[in-house]
Structure formats: structure tokens, C-alpha cells
Design an enzyme around this catalytic site. Structure first.
Site, PDB file in Angstrom:
ATOM      1  N   ASP A   5       0.854  -0.926  -0.378  1.00 23.21           N
ATOM      2  CA  ASP A   5      -0.134  -0.123   0.204  1.00 23.21           C
ATOM      3  C   ASP A   5       1.278   0.616   0.601  1.00 23.21           C
ATOM      4  O   ASP A   5       1.268   1.683   0.871  1.00 23.21           O
ATOM      5  CB  ASP A   5      -1.049  -0.550   0.870  1.00 23.21           C
ATOM      6  CG  ASP A   5      -2.223   0.882   1.239  1.00 23.21           C
ATOM      7  OD1 ASP A   5      -2.363   1.640   0.093  1.00 23.21           O
ATOM      8  OD2 ASP A   5      -1.822   2.178   2.687  1.00 23.21           O
ATOM      9  N   GLU A  61      -0.993  -1.290  -4.740  1.00 19.50           N
ATOM     10  CA  GLU A  61      -1.894  -0.608  -5.614  1.00 19.50           C
ATOM     11  C   GLU A  61      -1.715   0.639  -6.757  1.00 19.50           C
ATOM     12  O   GLU A  61      -0.501   1.358  -6.045  1.00 19.50           O
ATOM     13  CB  GLU A  61      -2.529  -0.287  -4.131  1.00 19.50           C
ATOM     14  CG  GLU A  61      -4.059   1.003  -4.609  1.00 19.50           C
ATOM     15  CD  GLU A  61      -4.429   1.364  -2.944  1.00 19.50           C
ATOM     16  OE1 GLU A  61      -4.881   0.700  -2.386  1.00 19.50           O
ATOM     17  OE2 GLU A  61      -4.070   2.759  -2.531  1.00 19.50           O
ATOM     18  N   ASP A  72      -3.150   0.814   6.868  1.00 19.78           N
ATOM     19  CA  ASP A  72      -1.991   0.617   5.896  1.00 19.78           C
ATOM     20  C   ASP A  72      -1.647  -0.778   5.915  1.00 19.78           C
ATOM     21  O   ASP A  72      -1.482  -1.330   4.859  1.00 19.78           O
ATOM     22  CB  ASP A  72      -0.477   1.407   6.335  1.00 19.78           C
ATOM     23  CG  ASP A  72      -1.440   3.545   6.137  1.00 19.78           C
ATOM     24  OD1 ASP A  72      -1.597   3.722   5.024  1.00 19.78           O
ATOM     25  OD2 ASP A  72      -1.460   3.897   7.077  1.00 19.78           O
TER      26      ASP A  72
END
Length: 189
Positions: free
Chosen positions: A7, A68, A141
Site C-alpha cells: 500500500d 495498489e 495501511d
């Protein structure tokens, strides 16, 4: 398959590693959040993120890195930092010959919760449940990094089958076109 989920972010960058097995079995290996100080120079912050990711790749030896995909955020500078952090991690993985795959937030949410519009609480709850964790991963996160790794673990077989089917279709097309070209040569006087 061992997957590293990322992330990306400059202030907080979630890193995770999971092992996937037959069916939809996924086992957590490790998770952390890399933090960089806001007051540091951008290049130094990116280097810190890259160094941490490289250390994880070295330690955990993932077969794939799932990052991501950043496509839109309200704050342009946040989006830029997020994209830059994801970029340095992708480069680090590529240098090691590790496959890099980008997943959109809605793909990750849909894979983990069944709803591409799920909120962070729903994603965290499902990550906790899927991995059989005693407590939800914190901060968000960390949960998001685990969700990315889970998503790729589940989607990779389909992605690989689709790529193989595409390659096979292209080969059939190439042979067909070669056969047509050969027939045209025979027909011409």
C-alpha cells in the site's frame, strides 16, 4: 505462491507478505508500515521507502509484488507521493526479476469483501477474518497491504490463465495468417 502486498505512500507505506496455497488458503507471513518524516527531502523519503521494500524482498523472497494502482485522489501532492513510492518499489522488484502487478483499490475491495465500494472498516474486518488474525491489523495501511497480497493471491491464477489464453489465441492467429499468405502465393500466377 508468496506475494508481497504494498500500500504505497510517502508518510506511511504498508508492506506485507502472505503465502497462498490450494484454493483460497492464504497465510500471513509478515506485515509492517514504513514511515518517513514529513520534513525530510522527497528524494530521501523515497530512498527510505525503497530501502525498506528492498530489505523485505531480500528477507521474504516474494514471487510477485502487488502494488495498489494510484489513479485519482483529491490531493494532487498526495497522489504524486503515493505514485512515486509505488514506482520506486516496482523498480526495486523489477531489478530482482520479481513480477510486479498493479491492482486498483476497487479490484482489491471486490476480491477481499465482494464489494468494490467497501469501506476501510469492511476491508480490515475481512482481512482479519480471511487470515484468521486475533486482532485487526493496524494502522489501516497494514490492513491495505495485506488486502493487496490476498487480492493478488486469489487473482493470479486467473490472470495467468487469461495471459496463456491470449498468447495461444495470438499464436493461432499468426499461424492462420501465415497459412493465408502461403495460399495467396500459390493462387497467384
Amino acid at each position: 505462491m508468496r506475494v508481497m502486498g504494498v500500500d504505497p505512500g510517502l508518510t506511511r507505506c504498508g508492506l506485507s507478505v502472505v503465502d497462498s496455497g490450494p484454493g483460497r488458503k492464504v497465510v500471513p507471513v509478515a506485515v509492517t508500515v514504513v514511515r518517513t518524516p514529513l520534513e525530510s527531502d522527497l528524494a530521501l523519503r523515497l530512498m527510505a521507502v525503497a530501502d525498506a521494500a528492498e530489505a523485505w524482498m531480500e528477507r521474504h523472497q516474494p514471487e510477485a509484488v502487488a502494488i495498489e494502482r494510484v489513479f485519482a485522489q483529491h490531493n494532487v501532492s498526495t497522489a504524486m507521493g503515493t505514485a512515486q513510492a509505488g514506482g520506486v518499489i516496482a523498480v526495486a522488484a523489477a531489478r530482482r526479476g520479481i513480477k510486479v502487478v498493479f491492482h486498483t483499490p476497487s479490484e482489491v475491495k471486490a476480491a477481499v469483501t465482494g464489494n468494490g465500494s467497501a469501506d476501510k472498516a469492511q476491508v480490515t474486518a475481512m482481512v482479519t477474518r480471511i487470515l484468521g488474525l486475533d486482532a485487526p491489523p493496524k494502522p489501516a495501511d497494514a490492513a491495505d497491504a495485506l488486502a493487496l497480497a490476498i487480492c493478488h493471491s486469489w487473482r493470479a491464477p486467473l490472470i495467468d490463465r487469461m495471459a496463456a489464453a491470449q498468447a495461444q489465441a495470438e499464436e493461432v492467429k499468426r499461424r492462420y495468417e501465415a497459412r493465408l499468405a502461403q495460399q495467396r502465393k500459390v493462387v497467384r500466377p
